[in-house]
Design an enzyme around this catalytic site. Structure first.
Site, PDB file in Angstrom:
ATOM      1  N   ASP A 131      40.815  30.648  46.765  1.00  0.00           N
ATOM      2  CA  ASP A 131      40.496  30.509  48.189  1.00  0.00           C
ATOM      3  C   ASP A 131      40.527  31.903  48.824  1.00  0.00           C
ATOM      4  O   ASP A 131      41.512  32.627  48.671  1.00  0.00           O
ATOM      5  CB  ASP A 131      41.573  29.596  48.811  1.00  0.00           C
ATOM      6  CG  ASP A 131      41.329  29.335  50.278  1.00  0.00           C
ATOM      7  OD1 ASP A 131      41.860  28.342  50.805  1.00  0.00           O
ATOM      8  OD2 ASP A 131      40.587  30.134  50.904  1.00  0.00           O
TER       9      ASP A 131
ATOM     10  N   TYR B 235      30.825  29.018  63.668  1.00  0.00           N
ATOM     11  CA  TYR B 235      30.201  29.728  62.537  1.00  0.00           C
ATOM     12  C   TYR B 235      29.448  30.968  63.021  1.00  0.00           C
ATOM     13  O   TYR B 235      29.606  32.056  62.462  1.00  0.00           O
ATOM     14  CB  TYR B 235      29.259  28.758  61.836  1.00  0.00           C
ATOM     15  CG  TYR B 235      28.332  29.309  60.798  1.00  0.00           C
ATOM     16  CD1 TYR B 235      26.953  29.351  61.020  1.00  0.00           C
ATOM     17  CD2 TYR B 235      28.803  29.741  59.561  1.00  0.00           C
ATOM     18  CE1 TYR B 235      26.082  29.807  60.048  1.00  0.00           C
ATOM     19  CE2 TYR B 235      27.937  30.207  58.588  1.00  0.00           C
ATOM     20  CZ  TYR B 235      26.576  30.233  58.836  1.00  0.00           C
ATOM     21  OH  TYR B 235      25.714  30.693  57.871  1.00  0.00           O
TER      22      TYR B 235
ATOM     23  N   GLY C  14      32.301  32.145  46.762  1.00  0.00           N
ATOM     24  CA  GLY C  14      31.408  31.013  47.027  1.00  0.00           C
ATOM     25  C   GLY C  14      30.380  30.866  45.914  1.00  0.00           C
ATOM     26  O   GLY C  14      29.263  30.418  46.135  1.00  0.00           O
TER      27      GLY C  14
ATOM     28  N   LYS D  37      30.372  34.786  62.167  1.00  0.00           N
ATOM     29  CA  LYS D  37      29.440  35.684  61.471  1.00  0.00           C
ATOM     30  C   LYS D  37      29.243  36.960  62.292  1.00  0.00           C
ATOM     31  O   LYS D  37      29.215  38.073  61.759  1.00  0.00           O
ATOM     32  CB  LYS D  37      28.105  34.984  61.220  1.00  0.00           C
ATOM     33  CG  LYS D  37      28.141  33.956  60.099  1.00  0.00           C
ATOM     34  CD  LYS D  37      28.491  34.570  58.749  1.00  0.00           C
ATOM     35  CE  LYS D  37      28.384  33.587  57.609  1.00  0.00           C
ATOM     36  NZ  LYS D  37      28.739  34.202  56.305  1.00  0.00           N
TER      37      LYS D  37
ATOM     38  N   GLY E 199      28.241  27.770  45.291  1.00  0.00           N
ATOM     39  CA  GLY E 199      27.374  27.289  46.379  1.00  0.00           C
ATOM     40  C   GLY E 199      25.907  27.505  46.065  1.00  0.00           C
ATOM     41  O   GLY E 199      25.541  27.978  44.986  1.00  0.00           O
TER      42      GLY E 199
ATOM     43  N   ILE F   5      17.757  28.272  54.650  1.00  0.00           N
ATOM     44  CA  ILE F   5      17.319  28.547  53.278  1.00  0.00           C
ATOM     45  C   ILE F   5      17.035  27.218  52.588  1.00  0.00           C
ATOM     46  O   ILE F   5      17.828  26.274  52.688  1.00  0.00           O
ATOM     47  CB  ILE F   5      18.400  29.329  52.499  1.00  0.00           C
ATOM     48  CG1 ILE F   5      18.674  30.683  53.169  1.00  0.00           C
ATOM     49  CG2 ILE F   5      17.971  29.531  51.052  1.00  0.00           C
ATOM     50  CD1 ILE F   5      19.841  31.454  52.544  1.00  0.00           C
TER      51      ILE F   5
HETATM   52  C1  AKB Z   1      23.413  26.601  58.779  1.00  0.00           C
HETATM   53  O1  AKB Z   1      22.567  25.725  58.979  1.00  0.00           O
HETATM   54  O2  AKB Z   1      24.525  26.608  59.280  1.00  0.00           O
HETATM   55  C2  AKB Z   1      23.045  27.735  57.847  1.00  0.00           C
HETATM   56  C3  AKB Z   1      22.512  28.874  58.623  1.00  0.00           C
HETATM   57  C4  AKB Z   1      21.260  28.745  59.387  1.00  0.00           C
HETATM   58  O3  AKB Z   1      23.102  29.945  58.614  1.00  0.00           O
HETATM   59  N1  AKB Z   1      22.071  27.254  56.874  1.00  0.00           N
END
Ligand code: AKB
Length: 354
Positions: free
Chosen positions: A69, A169, A25, A173, A28, A209
């Protein structure tokens, strides 16, 4: 499929004692800052990987750059064969909003991609007989606060609380945190001769961030950087969350510094593998006030997207990062005021000539 490496003029050959670092990444937001920081620090041969070609300036700071990838295990294996990595910074991921638009793709990239890299790191470490350090950015998205009242009552959440993510997500994680622990501490428990403790897995749960140099894509904390950059460009901004929405943030320089500080920490200092890190927790309205103070003509309105609002409402108002402060000296350089006055506003003004 990873293309052949693009070797830059700054690549060093045969220099002893340099450490070889893989950054996935790499193109990014965090990747930009990390490559700049490692290049400035010196002593690292940086190998960059991204789905897209790296821009020229970034590529020039890398010993090699691949387009590839992380779900392509064969391509990754070729990159690992070419470079004996000492450190892996695995940044490639689909963020929370992108993940909700394509959850199966998010799982493939975020979990299978990470598993591919953990397996290759473990095999490399076993073949060389020494650790491979695996630095992994997790997220406040692993938390699932049980309602706004509880979010407010709980305040700064501890690493062990409210781990009920509501996004793919966040689920990804959290799964990767456990995969990292497994490869580091429990790999193949029924095989006594299997390599143990060779993947030095270290993980940070990042808040939102905010970068002065780049804009995020696909996150749900993006309202803060989007609002700031829009004001600097003289563009009206319709914030997709309520004014009272509060989540933790940090600046990009602090995020990059936290990765490098954790990576540099002596292993024996670390009492856990997963750390919260935070810096400031403003509401969207407080961010808007600071934006208007810097850009009086800024037009900030609110047009709530309920689905994205529900995501940020499930995230904590702030995080308890005492473990990071105690174990490896974490301390943000930018609180909310300094983030704006010392970093964001002067840098963004220069960027847009605002
Ligand atoms: C998101 O908004 O998905 C990320 C995070 C808070 O991990 N920036």
């Amino acid at each position: 499929m990873a293309d052949g490496p693009t070797t830059s003029p700054t690549a060093t050959s045969g220099a002893a004692r340099r450490r070889t670092v893989l950054i996935t990444g790499a193109g990014g937001e965090i990747g930009h800052g990390l490559i700049d920081a490692l290049h400035a620090e010196g002593g690292f041969d940086i190998v960059a990987m991204d789905l897209k070609e790296l821009d020229g300036a970034l590529r020039g700071r890398c010993a090699a750059a691949y387009t590839g990838d992380v779900t392509d295990a064969g391509a990754l294996a070729k990159v690992f064969e070419r470079h004996g990595f000492d450190v892996v910074h695995h940044l490639a991921a689909l963020l929370s909003s992108s993940g909700e638009r394509n959850p199966e793709l998010a799982h493939a990239v975020n979990v299978q991609g990470t598993l591919n890299l953990l397996r290759l790191s473990n095999e490399l470490a076993r073949s060389r007989g020494r650790d491979v350090q695996f630095i992994f950015p997790s997220s406040i998205a692993v938390y699932g606060m049980p309602g706004l009242a509880a979010k407010s009552d709980i305040g700064a959440v501890h690493e062990d609380r409210c781990l009920n993510p509501i996004t793919m997500y966040g689920v990804n994680k959290l799964a990767c945190e456990h995969l990292g622990r497994y490869y580091a501490d429990h790999y193949m428990r029924l095989s006594p001769d299997a390599p143990k403790g060779r993947v030095d897995f270290r993980c940070l749960r990042f808040p939102g961030i905010i970068s002065a140099h780049t804009l995020p894509t696909g996150g749900t904390s993006d309202f803060a950087p989007e609002m700031i950059h829009a004001a600097a460009k003289g563009e009206p901004y319709a914030c997709f969350v309520r004014p009272d929405t509060r989540i933790p943030f940090m600046t990009m320089p602090d995020a990059v510094r936290s990765l490098l500080t954790l990576a540099a920490a002596p292993k024996e200092r670390l009492t856990t593998r997963v750390y919260n890190v935070g810096a400031f927790s403003p509401s969207a309205a407080e961010i808007a006030d600071l934006v208007r103070a810097a850009f009086p003509a800024a037009e900030v309105s609110y047009k709530v997207t309920e689905a994205r609002q529900a995501i940020v409402d499930s995230w904590p108002a702030s995080v308890d990062d005492d473990h990071a402060r105690r174990d490896w000296g974490w301390a943000p350089q930018h609180d909310l005021r300094a983030a704006f006055s010392e970093y964001l506003i002067p840098t963004i003004r220069k960027r847009y000539g605002a």
